[in-house]
Write a protein that holds these residues in place. Structure first.
Motif, short mmCIF file in Angstrom:
data_model
loop_
_atom_site.label_atom_id
_atom_site.label_comp_id
_atom_site.label_asym_id
_atom_site.label_seq_id
_atom_site.Cartn_x
_atom_site.Cartn_y
_atom_site.Cartn_z
N PHE A 204 15.96 -5.96 -5.61
CA PHE A 204 15.66 -7.31 -5.70
C PHE A 204 14.22 -7.88 -6.00
O PHE A 204 14.12 -8.68 -6.84
N ALA A 205 13.45 -7.12 -5.20
CA ALA A 205 12.14 -7.42 -5.72
C ALA A 205 11.42 -6.78 -7.13
O ALA A 205 10.73 -7.50 -7.37
N ALA A 206 12.21 -5.81 -7.51
CA ALA A 206 11.82 -5.17 -8.59
C ALA A 206 12.08 -6.53 -9.86
O ALA A 206 11.35 -6.21 -10.84
N GLY A 207 12.82 -7.17 -9.65
CA GLY A 207 12.95 -8.23 -10.93
C GLY A 207 11.83 -8.87 -10.90
O GLY A 207 11.62 -9.27 -12.17
N ALA A 208 11.10 -9.36 -10.01
CA ALA A 208 9.93 -10.18 -10.10
C ALA A 208 8.99 -9.31 -10.77
O ALA A 208 7.96 -9.81 -11.51
N ALA A 209 8.55 -7.99 -10.41
CA ALA A 209 7.71 -7.20 -11.08
C ALA A 209 7.99 -7.04 -12.68
O ALA A 209 7.04 -6.57 -13.40
N ASN A 210 9.21 -7.26 -13.21
CA ASN A 210 9.49 -7.04 -14.51
C ASN A 210 8.85 -8.11 -15.49
O ASN A 210 9.09 -7.99 -16.66
#
Length: 330
Positions: free
Chosen positions: A104-110
């Motif tokens: 879920f947090a990786a979506g912000a990093a994308n």
């Protein structure tokens, strides 16, 4: 008595024990910057895309809420599927809750790095905190990418064979003059990789480690199901979010056509290294229009799709990313 005096003299003659250094506070500003950077990125992204955000929200305000709710539920399902694929790519057992939170947090990093590099960086950091060595964590990213692209290719081929709309894709294929620079760049990149000898040893080690972990993963049926089943379900779930958004806005295309358009546009636009899926969105609008949807409705559908999949989860994802960094889970 003499032994006590000799012991005391030995203590006096012994070199003094150095005092332990006080805990350094030099890393605190850097850690604070890492915690706040996702929030700053979300704020800057929202300001630079405020016109698109306003248009998408305005159109979604008049859309059918039931279909948008279904699209939101499918969006949540994408993180579960991504966590399954990540777990299937490593032999080690990962904590399900933290793994799901990391995806879920990786979506912000994308939104910062192109081609999914932000999500890969977050995942590698998460695996490192769980005790997975760097080479094996990097190898899991390679296995994840191979499974995801391979399964997506299979789904695309099946969609092409089962739909009659594939003939319209010929209108979107660029001519040879456009493909010449792309072929030249790919050729130069291959030549550079062959010439740069210092990269051969780490690449060879990475491939060897990836093959070892791939054999270990495929020896366990649960990992095989998580890896390949999740990789196959991922594009279908993402395309279903787009289809739900199209139903809410009156796109006028069947689900099979929307899924084919999503797969074709993702394959074409994903090759362009642009952060934030800008190239994919542009290709998706043109593909939906080529399949017969009005351009305005196709544009609104893509905007609504991004609202559900990117814009709404962006701030919560950034908060989760900051919390995981602060908790040293990343």
């Amino acid at each position: 008595m003499s032994s006590l005096s000799s012991l005391s003299s030995a203590r006096r003659d012994a070199p003094p024990v150095p005092a332990l250094p006080a805990p350094s506070t030099a890393g605190r500003p850097l850690r604070l910057a890492l915690c706040l950077s996702p929030l700053l990125i979300a704020a800057v992204w929202g300001l630079t895309n405020r016109s698109l955000l306003y248009e998408g929200v305005t159109r979604l305000a008049h859309a059918e809420p039931a279909w948008l709710l279904a699209g939101g539920g499918l969006t949540c399902l994408t993180w579960v599927v991504a966590a399954c694929v990540r777990q299937g790519a490593v032999p080690d057992r990962l904590p399900p809750g933290l793994l799901l939170a990391s995806q879920f947090a990786a979506g912000a990093a994308n939104h910062v790095l192109p081609a999914g590099l932000g999500a890969h960086a977050v995942t590698v950091r998460f695996l490192r905190t769980r005790g997975v060595p760097l080479d094996r964590a990097t190898a899991s990213i390679a296995l994840y990418s191979v499974a995801k692209s391979g399964a997506k290719t299979v789904v695309l081929v099946v969609s092409l064979l089962s739909s009659s709309a594939w003939r319209r894709l010929a209108e979107l294929v660029p001519d040879g003059t456009v493909l010449i620079p792309v072929a030249a760049v790919v050729t130069l990149a291959g030549v550079a990789m062959a010439v740069l000898r210092p990269l051969r040893r780490p690449l060879t080690g990475l491939v060897r480690c990836a093959l070892t972990d791939a054999r270990a993963v495929h020896a366990r049926p649960s990992r095989v199901l998580a890896l390949w089943g999740g990789a196959t379900a991922m594009p279908l779930v993402q395309a279903s979010v787009l289809a739900c958004t199209g139903e809410a806005l009156g796109l006028g295309l069947s689900w099979a056509d929307v899924i084919l358009a999503y797969l074709a546009a993702g394959t074409a636009g994903g090759a362009v290294p642009v952060p934030g899926s800008v190239a994919v969105d542009a290709a998706l609008v043109f593909t939906l229009a080529a399949f017969g949807s009005p351009v305005a409705v196709a544009t609104a559908t893509v905007i609504g799709y991004r609202v559900l999949t990117d814009w709404v989860p962006l701030l919560p994802g950034a908060l989760v990313l900051s919390a995981m960094i602060r908790a040293k889970a990343l």
